[in-house]
Structures are given as structure tokens and as C-alpha cells.
Design a protein around this motif. Sequence first.
Motif, short mmCIF file in Angstrom:
data_model
loop_
_atom_site.label_atom_id
_atom_site.label_comp_id
_atom_site.label_asym_id
_atom_site.label_seq_id
_atom_site.Cartn_x
_atom_site.Cartn_y
_atom_site.Cartn_z
N UNK A 140 -6.35 2.20 8.68
CA UNK A 140 -7.00 2.97 7.62
C UNK A 140 -7.49 2.02 6.53
N UNK A 141 -8.77 2.09 6.22
CA UNK A 141 -9.30 1.29 5.11
C UNK A 141 -9.84 -0.07 5.52
N UNK A 142 -9.93 -0.34 6.85
CA UNK A 142 -10.39 -1.65 7.29
C UNK A 142 -11.86 -1.87 6.93
N UNK A 143 -12.68 -0.81 7.05
CA UNK A 143 -14.10 -0.93 6.72
C UNK A 143 -14.27 -1.34 5.25
N UNK A 144 -13.41 -0.78 4.39
CA UNK A 144 -13.48 -1.13 2.97
C UNK A 144 -13.15 -2.60 2.74
N UNK A 145 -12.21 -3.14 3.52
CA UNK A 145 -11.86 -4.56 3.40
C UNK A 145 -13.08 -5.41 3.71
N UNK A 184 -2.95 -4.04 23.50
CA UNK A 184 -4.37 -4.41 23.65
C UNK A 184 -5.12 -4.04 22.38
N UNK A 185 -6.13 -4.85 22.04
CA UNK A 185 -7.02 -4.48 20.93
C UNK A 185 -8.16 -3.68 21.54
N UNK A 186 -8.35 -2.44 21.07
CA UNK A 186 -9.32 -1.54 21.69
C UNK A 186 -10.70 -1.62 21.05
N UNK A 187 -10.75 -2.08 19.84
CA UNK A 187 -12.03 -2.15 19.12
C UNK A 187 -11.81 -2.87 17.82
N UNK A 188 -12.77 -2.78 16.91
CA UNK A 188 -12.69 -3.50 15.63
C UNK A 188 -11.36 -3.38 14.93
N UNK A 189 -10.89 -2.15 14.74
CA UNK A 189 -9.64 -1.96 14.00
C UNK A 189 -8.69 -1.02 14.75
N UNK A 204 -14.41 -7.51 0.64
CA UNK A 204 -14.04 -8.93 0.69
C UNK A 204 -14.88 -9.76 1.67
N UNK A 205 -15.62 -9.08 2.55
CA UNK A 205 -16.43 -9.81 3.53
C UNK A 205 -15.75 -9.86 4.89
N UNK A 206 -16.53 -10.15 5.93
CA UNK A 206 -16.04 -10.11 7.32
C UNK A 206 -15.04 -11.22 7.63
N UNK A 207 -15.15 -12.36 6.94
CA UNK A 207 -14.19 -13.45 7.20
C UNK A 207 -12.78 -13.01 6.85
N UNK A 208 -12.64 -12.35 5.70
CA UNK A 208 -11.32 -11.85 5.29
C UNK A 208 -10.87 -10.76 6.25
#
Length: 398
Positions: free
Chosen positions: A16-21, A52-57, A25-29
Motif C-alpha cells: 500500500x502506498x508504493x506508487x506514492x513512494x 515470488x515477485x508477481x509485479x511492481x509491488x 521520492x523517484x523510482x531509484x528509491x
Amino acid sequence: QRGDTDRKSVVFIDLDGFKDVNDIYGHEVGDALIVIIAGALRDNVPKDGMLARMGGDEFAMTIGGDNAEALASAFAGFVLDYLHSPIIVGERSIHIGASIGIASGTLVECTSTELFRRADIAMYHSKITGKGRVTHYDAELNNVRERRLAIEGQIRHGLEHNEFDVWYQPIIDARSQKMVGVEALVRWPRRPQGPLAPDEFITVAETSGLIYGLGQFVLSRACQDLEPYTDLKLSVNISPAQFRDPEFEAKVEGALALSHFPPTRLQLEVTETYVLENPERARSAINNLKAQGIAVALDDFGTGYSSIGYLRRFNFNTIKIDKSLAGLVDHDEQASALVSGTVRIATALGMTVVAEGVENEKQMKLLRLAGCDQLQGYWYSQPMPIEAIMALRQQRQC
């Protein structure tokens, strides 16, 4: 050897809130944060479990065996506990949460694909019921999910086929008792399946991304409707999803330009939940809106963790005291004292106070006595189409 009758559990995790990060803060963070979280999850996967990682977050963990459900629940509990504390990325301290779904069964009952689908549905339920929680799948959730998907499709259709309207509720000056503004509220009267209450479709619009189109419709229609009534202010609710949109301020500016509506007549209402979750983005958006001449109100004041500190920090123009507090003044001394205290604080900070949910004359008089600047509620009028509101206004003035 294990067979298809073994119990299997799938834990589906959505941050929750990963898009806001990423936005703040930018994609590197954002990438560094994912690496840290992935490492913590990997180090705590139960024996024989697979991560497994299923997608971005999004992450999923699967595990089999008679004890699968207990291990899955324990792992989900660890994830929530781990994310309860801020994560340090470089010099930054980042708060992030997770919505988690768990589905269990044997491969005789359902395929592994179906187990993942069920875990995803359960996760989605966690997300729409408040985030930061775990939901176990059951058949009823499937029905809820199907209904939400149906409403989602109907909203799309409704926006394309002019099924929505904007209605208005008067905002009254407490001293003169004259209408000084209106609050715009969306309605869905021409839905082919029958009208649906905003409480039922707004959350679907928010979680599906349709709130951007719906919110833009409400803002544009309201500006268009109110433009001729030059002495009235317009107040429009903004959902957290809209406020999160990096292009939000530009979209507001565009709607005002198209309708020739003066920014100084517009007030946007935001809830404290989003402001507290995303303080940096919220402060930036509020400053940008105020630079355009638009006022910003803090809606639902008194329902959450309202503090003097953040009232000062965000510098709102207006505080709207929620009806759950304002509506108690005629029979609850504590509520009455809280309203009076809020008025004193707001006045000291140069903010206007609106009391919502005024339902009788006694409440109206007490709220006016407490120092509220403006009043709103069924005592004056329920929400109505613009023509009915203007007829009411003319009648009151006569």
C-alpha cells in the motif's frame, strides 16, 4: 510422496502506498525499497515455502502440507508486523503498508491458478476495507468481487452515456442565515439497473481508477452549473485517488478555464486520511491549488486524529466539522465543548469553520452560538438539482 489432496495455501501481498513512494521520492528509491522488502520476505518464508515477485509491488508465497494454512497466516502476520515500522532507505525513513489475501485448498478442489485468483480476491478485499490487514478467501468474497466488477463496467458505461448528475446542498452563513455557497455531490439517477447510492459506487470508482473521470465530470459540471450565480461559492469533494494524481492541479486548472469559473469561487474538500498518509504530496498539492486562488477545506474534521500541528502545517482555508460531532451538540456536552474548542483554534489560525449535519433548530442555534461561521445540513435542505436549489434560494430570500 505428496499428491493432489495435500492442502496448499497462497499468500498474496500488495504493498500500500508504493506508487506514492515512486511519485514523491523517484523510482531509484522505489526500487531500493522493493529490494529491502523482498530480502526481508525471503528471509522469513516458512520452510518448504516458495516466494515470488508477481509485479511492481506484489508478492506471492505458496506453501503445501497439512499445516499450510497456519504457516501462511503466520507469514502474513510477520509481513504486517515488519511493515508496521518505517523502512530506512539511505537517509529516508519510509512508511509503507500491505494488503494481504490468503486462499487455501487442495488441487482436487481447485487448480493452482484458481487458488492464486482467490488469494488475489481476498487481497483486494483487504485493500478496499481499510488496508494493512489480512483477509482469508471465502465464497462470499467472490460474490462481492463479481458485484464490484459489474458496477465498474456500469460506471464506465454511465460516464459515456450521461447517466450521472451533480446535485447541490446549500452552505448557509450562520449569522445572516443566507445561502453563501453550495457543496457539489454526485448522483447516478439514470443507471439502467436503477439508481445507486454514492456510498456504493464511489469506492468502486476509487479502487478501479474510474474516479479520475468521475471526479473530472463532477468538477466540470459543477463549475458550469454555478458559473452564472456569481455571489455563490462552490465546494467540491476530492477523493484521495484524485489528490494522488500528479497532474491533478493541472486538471483542475483546465476545468476552470473551460467553464470560465473564477478560481476564487472554488473550494476543494480533502479528508485528513490522505493528508496524513502522504504529507509531502498533500502539502505540495495544497500550495499549488492555493497559488491558483483556490481554497482548500479539511473535510470530516473530528472523525480521525485531527491535530493542531497539522492544521498549521497544511494551512487549510476551512475546517468542516463532521456531522458525527456537530450533530451531537444538542444533547452531548462533551461534543459541544469540542466544537467550541475547534472554533477557537480555527479562528486563531485564520480558518473558517463549517458545521455539517445540522438537522434541527436547536443544533443550528447552538452551533451558531459556538462560533461556527457556516452551517450545512437537512435543516436547511437536502441535496437537490441546481434548478431546485435556486428556486429554494429565491423563496428563502422572499
